[in-house]
Design a protein around this motif. Structure first.
Motif, PDB file in Angstrom:
ATOM      1  N   ALA A 135       0.983  -1.301  -0.027  1.00  0.00           N
ATOM      2  CA  ALA A 135       0.061   0.052  -0.037  1.00  0.00           C
ATOM      3  C   ALA A 135       0.781   1.278   0.083  1.00  0.00           C
ATOM      4  CB  ALA A 135      -1.016  -0.069   1.308  1.00  0.00           C
ATOM      5  N   LEU A 136       1.685   1.206   0.668  1.00  0.00           N
ATOM      6  CA  LEU A 136       3.049   2.411   0.797  1.00  0.00           C
ATOM      7  C   LEU A 136       3.443   2.718  -0.423  1.00  0.00           C
ATOM      8  CD1 LEU A 136       4.535   4.654   2.285  1.00  0.00           C
ATOM      9  CD2 LEU A 136       6.187   2.479   2.832  1.00  0.00           C
ATOM     10  N   ALA A 137       3.937   1.417  -1.275  1.00  0.00           N
ATOM     11  CA  ALA A 137       4.600   1.550  -2.561  1.00  0.00           C
ATOM     12  C   ALA A 137       3.440   2.067  -3.393  1.00  0.00           C
ATOM     13  CB  ALA A 137       5.136   0.305  -2.831  1.00  0.00           C
ATOM     14  N   ASP A 138       2.451   1.632  -3.189  1.00  0.00           N
ATOM     15  CA  ASP A 138       1.382   2.165  -4.473  1.00  0.00           C
ATOM     16  C   ASP A 138       0.954   3.436  -4.194  1.00  0.00           C
ATOM     17  OD1 ASP A 138       1.333  -0.724  -5.367  1.00  0.00           O
ATOM     18  OD2 ASP A 138      -0.610  -1.043  -4.668  1.00  0.00           O
ATOM     19  N   GLY A 139       0.836   3.837  -2.920  1.00  0.00           N
ATOM     20  CA  GLY A 139       0.791   5.387  -2.681  1.00  0.00           C
ATOM     21  C   GLY A 139       1.777   6.359  -3.414  1.00  0.00           C
ATOM     22  N   HIS A 237       1.846  -0.496  10.484  1.00  0.00           N
ATOM     23  CA  HIS A 237       2.096   1.203  10.227  1.00  0.00           C
ATOM     24  C   HIS A 237       3.275   1.252   9.571  1.00  0.00           C
ATOM     25  CE1 HIS A 237       3.107   5.342  11.724  1.00  0.00           C
ATOM     26  NE2 HIS A 237       2.634   5.533  10.678  1.00  0.00           N
ATOM     27  N   VAL A 238       3.389   1.641   8.306  1.00  0.00           N
ATOM     28  CA  VAL A 238       4.547   1.909   7.573  1.00  0.00           C
ATOM     29  C   VAL A 238       4.380   3.129   6.992  1.00  0.00           C
ATOM     30  CG1 VAL A 238       5.283  -0.514   7.320  1.00  0.00           C
ATOM     31  CG2 VAL A 238       3.587   0.755   5.368  1.00  0.00           C
ATOM     32  N   GLY A 239       5.608   3.942   6.701  1.00  0.00           N
ATOM     33  CA  GLY A 239       5.596   5.253   6.081  1.00  0.00           C
ATOM     34  C   GLY A 239       6.820   5.849   5.729  1.00  0.00           C
TER      35      GLY A 239
END
Length: 255
Positions: A135-139, A237-239
């Motif tokens: 999800a992080l990579a896609d965002g 939670h990743v960011g």
């Protein structure tokens, strides 16, 4: 007001991003079964000091919090999704640990987060973390100049929902730079083509928060900080801190 950063200022933010990334890496390497969360926090303080960085979370006191945050990093275990306080809790085999770090160098702030299993990884936790990282990579991939904030948010939401994960409202990324929290907020779901335009110079944190149980509800501990899943399921939670440039998104907290 949304502030666009110059190329020179983005380079300065990268220095803070390196400090945050290195701190997360060092702390992760020392997060072993039996280690206390407070020991990890002490290590984070030392690592940031070695980099000439200030721990932004330490003493951070937003209006909604009853007390200033007491740690240099947030340490969220299992059903805690964000803002976990580093206390004397000892890590156990199979725990899922989330770390959040914000570093300031010469007045510029960058932040990053990671979640990983301690000791023996449970298959469900591995799948949850993989979904959060995708999800992080896609965002980030959607954070292209000329796109809209809703495109970024929608990319995160589509991946999270397709993985069967919950997405708590009110938690996500935000603008960052001279302060930890700047405009605009960056939701973890949205409508494509909507929201503020992603213009070169805009710097954001992109922060998916996924709940394994599929529900979106959360609750907050009596400490006023630690947010947990409402159903007791685990969270990830990743960011990263990301700058929008003419050449595309630039990850400022990459290792």
């Amino acid at each position: 007001m949304i502030e666009l950063k110059t190329a020179t200022e983005i380079d300065a933010l990268r220095q803070a991003g390196r400090a945050a990334a290195r701190t997360l890496r060092v702390v992760r390497e020392h997060a072993q079964v039996g280690t206390t969360l407070r020991e990890l926090d002490e290590l984070a303080r030392a690592t940031l000091a070695e980099a000439g960085a200030r721990p932004v979370l330490l003493g951070h006191h937003p209006r909604w919090a009853p007390t200033p945050f007491p740690g240099a990093i947030a340490t969220s275990v299992n059903d805690a999704l964000v803002h976990g306080i580093p206390d004397r809790t000892r890590l156990s085999d199979g725990d899922l640990l989330g770390l959040d770090c914000a570093a300031a160098v010469h007045g510029w702030v960058a932040a990053a987060a990671t979640t990983f299993p301690v000791g023996t990884a449970q298959p469900a936790d591995t799948a949850l973390v993989e979904a959060a990282e995708q999800a992080l990579a896609d965002g980030i991939a959607a954070a292209q100049p000329g796109a809209r904030l809703g495109d970024l948010s929608r990319a995160i939401g589509v991946l999270a929902r397709s993985a069967g994960c919950g997405l708590p409202s009110g938690l996500g990324g935000h603008g960052i730079g001279r302060a930890l929290h700047e405009a605009p907020p960056v939701p973890n779901d949205g409508r494509p083509g909507q929201g503020v335009p992603l213009r070169p110079g805009l710097v954001l944190t992109v922060e998916p928060v996924l709940l394994a149980g599929g529900a979106d509800a959360t609750r907050t501990d009596d400490d006023g900080w630690t947010v947990r899943t409402g159903d007791g399921s685990r969270a990830a939670h990743v960011g990263h801190t990301v700058a929008i440039t003419t050449g595309g998104p630039r990850i400022l907290t990459a290792p």
